[in-house]
Motif scaffolding. Structure first.
Motif, short mmCIF file in Angstrom:
data_model
loop_
_atom_site.label_atom_id
_atom_site.label_comp_id
_atom_site.label_asym_id
_atom_site.label_seq_id
_atom_site.Cartn_x
_atom_site.Cartn_y
_atom_site.Cartn_z
N SER B 161 0.86 -1.19 0.00
CA SER B 161 0.00 0.00 0.00
C SER B 161 0.89 1.24 0.00
CB SER B 161 -0.94 0.00 1.20
OG SER B 161 -0.23 -0.26 2.38
N LYS B 162 0.57 2.18 -0.87
CA LYS B 162 1.42 3.35 -1.11
C LYS B 162 0.76 4.61 -0.56
CE LYS B 162 3.83 0.64 -3.87
NZ LYS B 162 5.09 0.04 -3.43
N GLU B 199 -4.17 -3.67 -1.43
CA GLU B 199 -5.09 -3.78 -0.29
C GLU B 199 -4.72 -2.67 0.69
OE1 GLU B 199 -4.26 -7.56 1.47
OE2 GLU B 199 -2.24 -6.99 2.06
N HIS B 200 -5.53 -2.51 1.72
CA HIS B 200 -5.18 -1.55 2.76
C HIS B 200 -4.06 -2.12 3.61
CE1 HIS B 200 -8.47 1.07 1.75
NE2 HIS B 200 -9.29 0.04 1.73
N ALA B 201 -3.22 -1.23 4.18
CA ALA B 201 -2.14 -1.70 5.05
C ALA B 201 -2.74 -2.47 6.23
CB ALA B 201 -1.34 -0.51 5.56
N ALA B 202 -1.92 -3.34 6.82
CA ALA B 202 -2.45 -4.20 7.88
C ALA B 202 -2.95 -3.38 9.07
CB ALA B 202 -1.36 -5.18 8.32
N GLU B 203 -2.18 -2.44 9.51
CA GLU B 203 -2.50 -1.67 10.70
C GLU B 203 -1.59 -0.45 10.71
OE1 GLU B 203 -2.37 -4.25 14.06
OE2 GLU B 203 -3.27 -2.80 15.42
N TYR B 204 -2.13 0.70 11.03
CA TYR B 204 -1.25 1.87 11.08
C TYR B 204 -1.87 3.01 11.88
CZ TYR B 204 -4.19 3.90 7.33
OH TYR B 204 -5.24 4.38 6.58
N ALA B 205 -1.00 3.95 12.24
CA ALA B 205 -1.43 5.29 12.66
C ALA B 205 -0.79 6.24 11.68
CB ALA B 205 -0.95 5.59 14.07
N TRP B 206 -1.56 7.22 11.25
CA TRP B 206 -1.04 8.24 10.32
C TRP B 206 -1.51 9.60 10.83
CZ3 TRP B 206 -3.89 11.87 7.64
CH2 TRP B 206 -3.19 12.63 6.69
N GLY B 207 -0.65 10.57 10.72
CA GLY B 207 -1.05 11.90 11.17
C GLY B 207 -0.42 12.99 10.32
N ASN B 300 -11.52 -4.37 1.69
CA ASN B 300 -10.36 -4.81 0.90
C ASN B 300 -10.84 -5.61 -0.31
OD1 ASN B 300 -7.66 -4.18 2.33
ND2 ASN B 300 -9.07 -4.74 3.98
N PRO B 301 -10.00 -5.74 -1.33
CA PRO B 301 -10.43 -6.48 -2.53
C PRO B 301 -10.86 -7.91 -2.25
CG PRO B 301 -8.51 -5.17 -3.03
CD PRO B 301 -8.71 -5.05 -1.55
N ASP B 302 -10.32 -8.54 -1.20
CA ASP B 302 -10.74 -9.91 -0.90
C ASP B 302 -12.00 -9.95 -0.03
OD1 ASP B 302 -9.91 -9.17 1.60
OD2 ASP B 302 -8.33 -10.66 1.78
N GLY B 303 -12.55 -8.80 0.28
CA GLY B 303 -13.83 -8.74 0.97
C GLY B 303 -13.75 -8.43 2.45
N HIS B 304 -12.57 -8.61 3.06
CA HIS B 304 -12.53 -8.34 4.51
C HIS B 304 -12.44 -6.84 4.77
CE1 HIS B 304 -8.06 -7.99 4.46
NE2 HIS B 304 -8.26 -7.32 5.57
N LEU B 305 -12.98 -6.47 5.94
CA LEU B 305 -13.06 -5.05 6.29
C LEU B 305 -11.89 -4.65 7.19
CD1 LEU B 305 -16.72 -4.01 7.31
CD2 LEU B 305 -15.29 -2.99 5.54
N SER B 306 -11.36 -3.46 6.95
CA SER B 306 -10.45 -2.81 7.89
C SER B 306 -11.21 -1.62 8.45
CB SER B 306 -9.19 -2.34 7.19
OG SER B 306 -8.46 -3.43 6.67
N TYR B 307 -10.87 -1.22 9.66
CA TYR B 307 -11.64 -0.16 10.33
C TYR B 307 -10.75 1.06 10.52
CZ TYR B 307 -14.92 -3.92 10.92
OH TYR B 307 -15.77 -4.95 10.65
#
Lengths: 160, 352
Positions: B161-162, B199-207, B300-307
């Protein structure tokens, strides 16, 4: 025999009632073989002093294994403050002894306002060493330029 | 003479000229298994209220692609401030993603020389209408920002993910109408970001936070992340990077691999980061405590949700020890964009 050098140290200081803040100084020391130096330069300790002129003393006492600093400056709110610090060189931990320095910030009446630690970055060592040998090094020119800039800003602020 | 021209002059073999891709260029290329997002935010520097709009693409592995328009109005002003959030989904074929602009359902982003945002939504009896324009801040502060230390990371396979910020510092004006009350914007701070990947990154904080100029201090901006990415199916430890721009100066804390110089702490509502890098040393604290927070469901493209938990009204403390120059601190009481992406929702919190 006259001696002089330019030194930069950076660290963090925890104020008794106001959290931890970055602290840096950049100074030129002039003295002789007695180990007594006078210093002048710049210090930054936000939020107390965004950038301020400093002056003071530095004493190198090899037999007491101590290099002590007393750096006076005026905070943005006009208070006179003093940063008191000492390095304790040791043959058992030469690097740590020469590069790490506990510091205390003293307010009026020598009340301790905060404590912290400053470090000398080894990346600054060539510049520091060169300043012992030659006048007009890059570090010295930068310090003088910063002092001039701050003095000019102070004068403009005072006349505004 | 450039290396390319020198090669031509020598009659030597010439490798193809590097393809220069605009930071705003859409990367979907029509393939399945792709997510992409353009997001714009604007903050009132004088009061705790902010706008966040997003135009996103979701190209699932097993169904036709869609585009989504997201509108979120954060308002923590007393006494009537209330957050408004709405998403509209349309077929990708009905949307337009170009270098000239983006249109997704009711959302229009004008890109290029001038940046504009227009749109109107109604949701549960409430109404939001936007007519904004944004100018780039003067000087180096407004040039596109990448948090990666090398440009190859923006185009190569890793990370999957970029993240790019084509417009890190904007000055926003125009009008926002909320429930019939019109707000005239003057000198709001803003930015435009762009993410994409498989896909979305696995887990992050961004600010991200923009600090308007104060007294004799120039304007400044900080942007950073702490994230985990998947390598060979396993999550990495937290990896962090931070960039600070202050006046014409840029300080980078972006070595990524020197984990021993990175300390990151994430809680439900706070993100603390201490980094040592080529720019010196930096400590960042961002907090969403007692701030309006929204939860967006990112499919995500495989159907699972990230929050995605997000506020645009975070409190921000930044302390920096530059390698050159005096130490400085910056503070914003409500100017920070703070986003956490997590694999699970929070009980009782509505997911948009």
């Amino acid at each position: 025999m006259k001696l002089s050098f330019v030194e930069t140290m950076r660290g963090w200081l925890t104020l008794e009632d106001h959290g931890t803040h970055p602290l840096s100084f950049h100074l030129r020391a002039e003295g002789d073989l007695s180990g007594n130096f006078s210093v002048r330069g710049l210090i930054a300790l936000p939020p107390l002093a965004s950038e301020a002129m400093l002056s003071g003393t530095l004493q190198i006492a090899p037999f007491r294994r101590s290099i002590s600093y007393a750096l006076d400056f005026v905070a943005d709110d006009g208070r006179s403050l003093c940063l008191v610090a000492a390095k304790h060189p040791s043959i058992f931990a030469p690097l740590q002894g020469m590069t790490e320095m506990p510091v205390e910030l003293h307010g009026p009446g020598a009340a301790v306002l905060g404590r912290g630690t400053m470090r000398f970055a080894l990346a600054d060592l060539p510049e520091f060493g060169a300043s012992f040998l030659w006048r007009g090094t890059e570090a010295e020119r930068r310090l003088e330029a910063d002092r001039t800039r701050l003095e000019r800003r102070r004068l403009i602020g005072a006349s505004a | 003479m450039s290396a390319r021209n020198a090669a031509i002059a020598r009659g030597g073999r010439l490798s193809p000229a590097p393809r220069v891709v605009s930071p705003l260029a859409c990367r979907t290329e029509g393939r399945a298994g792709h997510v992409e997002s353009y997001f714009f935010r604007a903050n009132d520097p004088r009061a705790p209220r902010a706008l966040w709009v997003k135009a996103t693409i979701l190209a699932p592995l097993a169904s036709p692609p869609v585009a989504e328009a997201w509108f979120i109005w954060f308002d923590a002003t007393e006494p009537a401030g209330k957050t408004l959030a709405k998403r509209e989904t349309v077929p990708f074929s009905s949307a337009h993603f170009g270098l000239d602009g983006i249109v997704v359902g009711p959302l229009e982003l004008e890109l290029g020389r001038q940046i504009g945002v227009r749109g109107a939504i109604e949701h549960q009896g409430r109404r939001l209408r936007l007519a904004l324009r944004a100018e780039r801040a003067v000087g180096q502060a407004s040039r596109p920002l990448s948090l990666y230390p090398i440009s190859g990371l923006e185009s190569g396979p890793f990370p999957r993910s970029k993240l790019l910020t084509p417009e890190p510092q904007l000055i926003v004006s125009g009008e926002i109408e909320v429930d019939g009350a019109t707000l005239a914007l003057s000198d709001w701070t803003g930015m435009l970001g762009h993410n994409w990947g498989e896909e979305h990154a696995a887990e992050y904080a961004w600010g991200q936070c923009i600090f308007p100029p104060e007294r004799d201090q120039p304007s400044a901006m900080v942007e950073g992340f702490t994230g985990k990415v998947k390598v060979l199916g396993r999550s990495t430890p937290w990896i962090s990077a931070l960039v600070v721009r202050r006046g014409e100066e840029e300080l980078r804390f972006d070595r990524l691999i020197d984990l021993w110089r990175q300390q990151a702490e994430l809680s439900a509502e706070t993100w603390q980061l201490a980094l040592v890098g080529p720019g010196g040393e930096a400590r960042l604290e961002m907090s969403a405590r007692e701030r309006p927070l929204v939860c967006l469901g990112y499919k995500n493209p495989d159907g699972h949700l990230s929050y995605c938990f997000n506020t645009k009204l975070a409190e921000v403390h930044l302390a920096v020890q530059p390698r050159r120059g005096p130490a400085f601190e910056l503070y914003s009481p409500h100017g920070g964009a703070l986003e956490f992406l997590r694999p699970a929702p929070v009980a009782g919190m509505e997911v948009l």
